[in-house]
Design an enzyme around this catalytic site. Sequence first.
Site, mmCIF file in Angstrom:
data_model
loop_
_atom_site.group_PDB
_atom_site.id
_atom_site.type_symbol
_atom_site.label_atom_id
_atom_site.label_comp_id
_atom_site.label_asym_id
_atom_site.label_seq_id
_atom_site.Cartn_x
_atom_site.Cartn_y
_atom_site.Cartn_z
ATOM 1 C CG ASP A 440 1.791 -14.328 -6.626
ATOM 2 O OD1 ASP A 440 0.937 -13.476 -6.931
ATOM 3 O OD2 ASP A 440 2.329 -14.383 -5.502
ATOM 4 C CG HIS A 441 -2.159 -11.901 -12.368
ATOM 5 N ND1 HIS A 441 -1.172 -11.418 -13.195
ATOM 6 C CD2 HIS A 441 -3.329 -11.689 -13.026
ATOM 7 C CE1 HIS A 441 -1.708 -10.932 -14.297
ATOM 8 N NE2 HIS A 441 -3.022 -11.088 -14.216
#
Length: 468
Positions: A440-441
Amino acid sequence: MSNTIEIKVPDIGDFSDIPVIEVLVAAGDRVETEDSLITLESDKATMEVPSPASGTIRELKVKVDDTVSEGDVVAVLETEDSDSNGASGQPEEKEQPEGKEQPEEKEQASESRASEESEQAASAEAPKAEEKDTEEDSDDPDEGPGDNVRYQAPIVASTAIDPSGLPYASPAIRRFARELGVDLTQVQGSGNKGRIVREDVASYIKSALSRKPEAAVTGGRLPFDFPELPDFDFSRYGEVEKKTLSRIRKLSAGHLHRNWVSIPHVTQHDEADITDMESFRKANAEDAIAQGFKLTPLVFLIKASVAALKKYPEFNASLDKDGETLIIKKFYNIGVAVDTPDGLMVPVLRNCERKGIMELAAELAEISEKARDKKLKPQDIQGGCFSISSLGGIGGTSFTPIINAPEVAILGVSRSRMSPVWDGSEFQPRMMLPLSLSYDHRVIDGAAAARFTRFLASRLEDLRRLTL
């Protein structure tokens, strides 16, 4: 002196018996030139019938849910001699240079419906540009309004499956939304085929006013307004068979779609040299079989993942609903994707940091069998911190696994292969294992992901480090 105009359905192509989905005026209402009177909806588009002149609606010939065809009378309009642009029926008043109304005159006619500022802002938008272009093309100096004159109204369409990405709403609703500053791509339609109606816009505004300003940007579910999928009849091209999805696949579909569209996925790829690990595993394989289970590479990946999660705790976390708080977990529960006849299941092995290789191998065999036999309990698939999806037994070189929210990362493992690796003086045959880490950036940066996969690979390459 006044004139009476019958406003009729214009040329609408090959369509007939089109339903009336909106009636925007009532008998006795005062309307201006180009004010929309009714909205029609065919199978593929919506279209509005506007007023040809300023005046008063004396009679409405249709109501909602009526059907009309080309040439049907929809309303009777009473105009006065003082009305401009053909309301008096005098050609010299309605004729313009080159047979067109000037844009300045159109803007003056629309001032009664919206402020000049909102009209200028709206003129920069694509939907408004479409309406204006269509309105200009519809002004024909050879057809002036008069007694019982058929008015050919411009057609402004908004398709249900719109390749331009425009919201599925009538031009009147788009104007209404622009005047209120509402982005229709954020509004969920409740009308037929997901069509946006006035009540949807009002509900969206109420919802926006009631929630915290930051919630729409950082937290909660992001609104998506995807066009509706077309309904194809594949039997036209050959024999087909319909098969209902299993319950597990139906449940998984919604979760996977939500996770894919709401989490900014990035995948980091790496390789681990597992030559020594494979030698150790095979040397102890008979001992595991004697205890009733197999010693697979997956248990080593579980232990290495726990070590990496301890080293980089942001991977062992979840993003709170407020979008601003990271919940760091102090326990290490690893979810393992299991391929079953009914679809993918992800049972969870708990407290993996406290268990050895053999103990994890026995537990993995037991819970995988429960998954395939449909005997998993709700608690068996809850509380995971990090997931592993291994396709090594099937094949492939790399892939992008979808994050299992509320986790923030997932490890994908492909099939190992023997590859020549340069040791500084010559090439050596080494068993290389492809690793694919999706993260998850919003929580994890690319540099951290690269460090995580390299640390994970180092633990697989030297099993002694797993005890450190």
